[in-house]
Design a protein around this motif. Structure first.
Motif, PDB file in Angstrom:
ATOM      1  N   ASP A   5      -5.684   5.785  -1.275  1.00 14.73           N
ATOM      2  CA  ASP A   5      -6.053   4.631  -0.460  1.00 14.73           C
ATOM      3  C   ASP A   5      -7.254   3.888  -1.035  1.00 14.73           C
ATOM      4  N   ARG A  62       0.831  -1.204   0.000  1.00 14.42           N
ATOM      5  CA  ARG A  62       0.000   0.000   0.000  1.00 14.42           C
ATOM      6  C   ARG A  62       0.870   1.260   0.000  1.00 14.42           C
ATOM      7  N   ILE A 106      -6.730   1.323  -3.813  1.00 17.62           N
ATOM      8  CA  ILE A 106      -5.955   0.104  -3.509  1.00 17.62           C
ATOM      9  C   ILE A 106      -6.832  -0.799  -2.635  1.00 17.62           C
TER      10      ILE A 106
END
Length: 375
Positions: free
Chosen positions: A17, A7, A20
């Protein structure tokens, strides 16, 4: 090299964010496969930086290939041209109109020097100059602008084909990176691309044939014919029309007959009246010149029907104004004016309604000037 959090790695590449996600052992980037990974005790996934770099390259190439496949699925763009949105056409049209306005003003000044600057002849001359200027732009400049626009369209199509070639090369690279199952897809895409290219070449030739047909019909019939995918639709735009050369021939014959009848009537009226005054003769000459100008209009394809009622109204206003001004100034007597109106009626310059309207103006003026009604 120590593993890094996947990440954090992708966020370092500029992704957010919410772009992902994780699904059944796979790290997903914008809902597409990025890499396989197993979460650790802390719930995060990790990977070797070199492998993550390779996965990122593969992801980008796959994304580019998806774009390529999307482009192949799109319908081929069709050529279209709108002169109203073409600045070059609008500039040419504006220049022609300004030039025509100057020429029309000059013509009015010349006619004014002869004492007929406010006559119907002056208005007709200005209108004809404007019409010829616009027709010249549409006949000579507009086809060139259409061809230029088509050239730009064709260049864009060639560029798109070259980009597709680069995508195909990228597909080969992607296959060499170990995506064995992509090989069959690449071959299918190559066949699709080749078939599409042949189809597009045929479509380009067909479109050019349609443009050539429209240009030919425009030239033969003297109107703008739009290219159509179905040739029958192109021919339907000239249905019921005669070719331009035939219309010009018929107009010339009609003009010659009009000229003959006008001269015959004019000579007959002069012979029966024993000749008119100098003012009457001058007015006859003006009418004859106006008739000749109208003949030239007929020989050049005929006067347009648009705004005919408005032009007729303006004509009568000018005739009334000229009649009253002539009477007030003493240049025109009651009897001369009456005889001139009847002569022009017999020659076909006025309709019976127009002649009656002018005679009414004459009688009204006489009643006001002399205190009596003239019948």
């Amino acid at each position: 090299m120590a593993d890094v959090g996947i990440r954090d790695y992708l966020k370092g590449r500029g992704y957010k964010d919410d772009e992902i996600t994780y699904n059944n052992g796979n790290v997903m980037l914008k809902n597409k496969f990025y890499a396989s990974a197993t979460p650790q005790a802390d719930g995060s996934t990790y990977g070797d930086p070199n492998k993550l770099n390779q996965a990122f390259n593969n992801y980008n190439m796959g994304d580019a290939l998806d774009t390529f496949k999307t482009n192949l699925a799109k319908p081929r763009a069709q050529f279209s041209y709108d002169p109203n949105s073409d600045q070059a056409y609008q500039s040419a049209l504006g220049a022609a109109q300004r030039s025509a306005q100057t020429a029309g003003n000059n013509a009015t000044v010349r006619l004014g020097a002869r004492g007929i600057g406010n006559s119907q002849q002056a208005l007709t001359t200005e209108n004809q100059i404007q019409q010829r200027s616009v027709a010249d732009v549409n006949s000579n400049i507009l086809p060139q602008l259409i061809n230029q626009a088509y050239g730009r369209f064709h260049d864009q199509q060639v560029m798109d084909d070259q980009n597709n070639d680069r995508y195909l090369n990228l597909a080969g690279t992607y296959n060499n990176l170990g995506q064995q199952d992509f090989n069959n897809n690449r071959l299918t895409q190559q066949d699709t691309f080749n078939n599409n290219r042949l189809t597009q070449q045929d479509e380009r030739q067909t479109r050019q044939d349609h443009i050539d047909l429209a240009n030919m019909l425009s030239e033969q019939y003297g109107i703008k014919v739009d290219p159509k995918d179905d040739p029958a639709l192109a021919y339907s735009q000239v249905a019921g029309l005669k070719p331009l050369n035939m219309r010009e021939y018929e107009d010339r014959r009609a003009a010659d007959e009009f000229d003959r009848q006008y001269k015959t009537a004019s000579l007959a009226n002069r012979g029966s009246s024993g000749g008119g005054s100098a003012i009457d003769n001058e007015m006859d000459q003006i009418k004859l010149e106006t008739a000749r100008l109208n003949l030239d209009t007929l020989k050049n394809g005929g006067k347009p029907a648009a705004k005919a009622a408005e032009e007729s109204a303006k004509k009568m206003e000018n005739e009334k104004s000229g009649l009253v001004n002539g009477l007030k100034s003493g240049d025109l007597s009651y009897s001369d004016a009456e005889k001139s109106i009847k002569t022009d009626l017999a020659a076909g310059f006025y309709t019976s309604e127009e002649a009656a309207e002018l005679l009414k103006v004459l009688q009204t003026w006489a009643a006001s000037a002399y205190g009596q009604r003239w019948n």
